[in-house]
Enzyme design. Structure first.
Site, PDB file in Angstrom:
ATOM      1  N   ARG A 173       0.849  -1.375  -0.092  1.00 33.86           N
ATOM      2  CA  ARG A 173       0.017   0.007   0.129  1.00 33.86           C
ATOM      3  C   ARG A 173       0.922   1.262   0.037  1.00 33.86           C
ATOM      4  NH1 ARG A 173      -3.586  -2.776  -1.576  1.00 33.86           N
ATOM      5  NH2 ARG A 173      -5.486  -3.190  -0.552  1.00 33.86           N
ATOM      6  N   HIS A 194      -1.538   0.778  -9.518  1.00 36.00           N
ATOM      7  CA  HIS A 194      -2.092  -0.398  -8.511  1.00 36.00           C
ATOM      8  C   HIS A 194      -2.882  -1.489  -9.236  1.00 36.00           C
ATOM      9  CE1 HIS A 194      -4.257  -0.514  -4.291  1.00 36.00           C
ATOM     10  NE2 HIS A 194      -3.894  -1.866  -4.970  1.00 36.00           N
ATOM     11  N   GLU A 219      -3.446   7.723  -3.967  1.00 35.10           N
ATOM     12  CA  GLU A 219      -3.877   7.378  -5.356  1.00 35.10           C
ATOM     13  C   GLU A 219      -5.219   8.157  -5.755  1.00 35.10           C
ATOM     14  OE1 GLU A 219      -4.184   3.166  -5.320  1.00 35.10           O
ATOM     15  OE2 GLU A 219      -1.944   2.795  -4.421  1.00 35.10           O
TER      16      GLU A 219
HETATM   17  C1  8YV Z   1      -7.634  -4.566  -5.162  1.00 30.11           C
HETATM   18  C2  8YV Z   1      -5.693  -4.779  -3.774  1.00 30.11           C
HETATM   19  O1  8YV Z   1      -8.433  -5.480  -4.797  1.00 30.11           O
HETATM   20  O2  8YV Z   1      -6.404  -7.044  -2.908  1.00 30.11           O
HETATM   21  C3  8YV Z   1      -5.854  -5.953  -2.926  1.00 30.11           C
HETATM   22  O3  8YV Z   1      -5.743  -5.597  -1.555  1.00 30.11           O
HETATM   23  O4  8YV Z   1      -5.024  -3.931  -3.476  1.00 30.11           O
HETATM   24  C4  8YV Z   1      -6.146  -5.040  -5.170  1.00 30.11           C
HETATM   25  O5  8YV Z   1      -6.317  -6.552  -5.723  1.00 30.11           O
HETATM   26  C5  8YV Z   1      -8.127  -4.132  -6.531  1.00 30.11           C
HETATM   27  O6  8YV Z   1      -7.311  -3.083  -6.868  1.00 30.11           O
HETATM   28  C6  8YV Z   1      -9.452  -3.873  -6.360  1.00 30.11           C
HETATM   29  O7  8YV Z   1      -9.864  -2.687  -5.489  1.00 30.11           O
END
Ligand code: 8YV
Length: 313
Positions: free
Chosen positions: A232, A279, A261
């Site tokens: 993150r 992302h 973001e």
């Molecule tokens: C998001 C992600 O789910 O799974 C996670 O924690 O950061 C990604 O796979 C995707 O960007 C949809 O929000």
């Protein structure tokens, strides 16, 4: 189930929106600008929230929905959900582990190779026609380097396995040493960063891991080291990273995530020793569909009184 009101916290994959809409009475939060009216009309009847890495459920939203029974996240990371509040209220939370592990680990290796072997820069070089007149820069070998991983969970372990195939030595930091791991453990992130070439952030975002990559860690990584963030944005003190990159105190960065973001610090856009992705760690057709199906199956199981497939609690 068509009468069960499910609140979708923010826009997600169209497939997920459609499939939720087929099964439940889906309310898209962003379609209701007048939130006071929205809560008057729906607060008492919403029974589930679907969140994602971008939109979740904070304490205020959870408190505002007295009949909320479950939060299902279309993501493995659940940092946008107030887990403490859910626990306090006995509301189960589900996420989408495992189905995205390979995808994120594959992208991590892609990001390392793109950064070290300057793949994106080479592509820009060819497209701009510079190949006909100039010389390309030599790059950095990945095979055999030392890879340091912050967080040896599902994704961290999958990255480690892949890096092993590149003859890399693997070391890691986590809160406690994994007794069953063959990789070298460092009890601090600074020690890990001092002893690796490629430092990878692969841990969940919590209050303890926010800015786990700070100035001291970046300086320990040094001009020969590179940082890869597929966790993150807030894991990394972005201001410090930008300064270190501009001052040449760190070798480079491959970033799939950012602190704010979709905003990316302007200074990064002009640098050749960074690779910037929007992302997309899990963003393949196959994986996003598997994540969507799992997020839905968790809701369906809950409303059918069956065990949840992937509960956090
Ligand atoms: C998001 C992600 O789910 O799974 C996670 O924690 O950061 C990604 O796979 C995707 O960007 C949809 O929000």
């Amino acid at each position: 189930m068509e009468s069960i009101k499910v609140l979708l916290a923010g826009p997600v994959l169209p497939y997920l929106e459609q499939e939720l809409d087929k099964r439940f009475k889906l309310l898209k939060f962003w379609n209701y600008p007048d939130k006071t009216q929205f809560f008057k009309d729906h607060a008492n009847s919403i029974r589930a929230i679907v969140g994602s890495s971008g939109y979740g459920a904070d304490a205020a939203l959870i408190e505002a929905l007295p009949n909320l029974e479950i939060v299902s996240s279309f993501s493995v990371g659940v940092d946008k959900i107030d887990l403490g509040k859910c626990k306090e209220k006995g509301i189960p939370v589900t996420n989408t582990p495992d189905v995205l592990t390979d995808e994120v680990a594959d992208l991590t290796i892609g990001l390392i190779l793109a950064l070290l072997r300057r793949i994106c820069e080479c592509d820009r070089y060819v497209r701009s026609g510079k190949w006909k007149t100039g010389n390309y820069k030599l790059t950095t070998k990945f095979s055999g380097k030392t890879v340091g991983i912050i967080g040896l969970g599902r994704i961290g372990t999958a990255v480690a396995k892949r890096a092993e195939a590149f003859n890399c030595s693997i070391c890691y930091y986590s809160r406690t040493e994994k007794q069953d791991s063959k990789y070298k453990y460092y009890p601090s992130v600074v020690e890990l960063a001092s002893n690796c070439h490629v430092l990878i952030v692969a841990c969940p975002l919590t209050s303890e891991t926010r800015h786990i990559v700070n100035r001291e860690v970046i300086d320990a990584l040094g001009p020969k080291g590179v940082l890869i963030n597929i966790g993150r944005g807030p894991h990394v003190d972005e201001r410090e990273l930008v300064s270190a990159l501009l001052e040449g105190r760190v070798g480079g960065a491959g970033l799939d995530v950012f602190e704010n973001e979709p905003h990316v610090p302007e200074e990064l856009l002009g640098l050749e020793n960074v690779v910037l992705l929007p992302h997309v760690g899990s963003a393949s057709v196959e994986t996003r569909k598997a994540m969507a199906d799992l997020a839905i199956e968790n809701l369906v199981a809950h409303f059918q009184g069956k065990p949840l497939l992937t509960p956090l609690f």
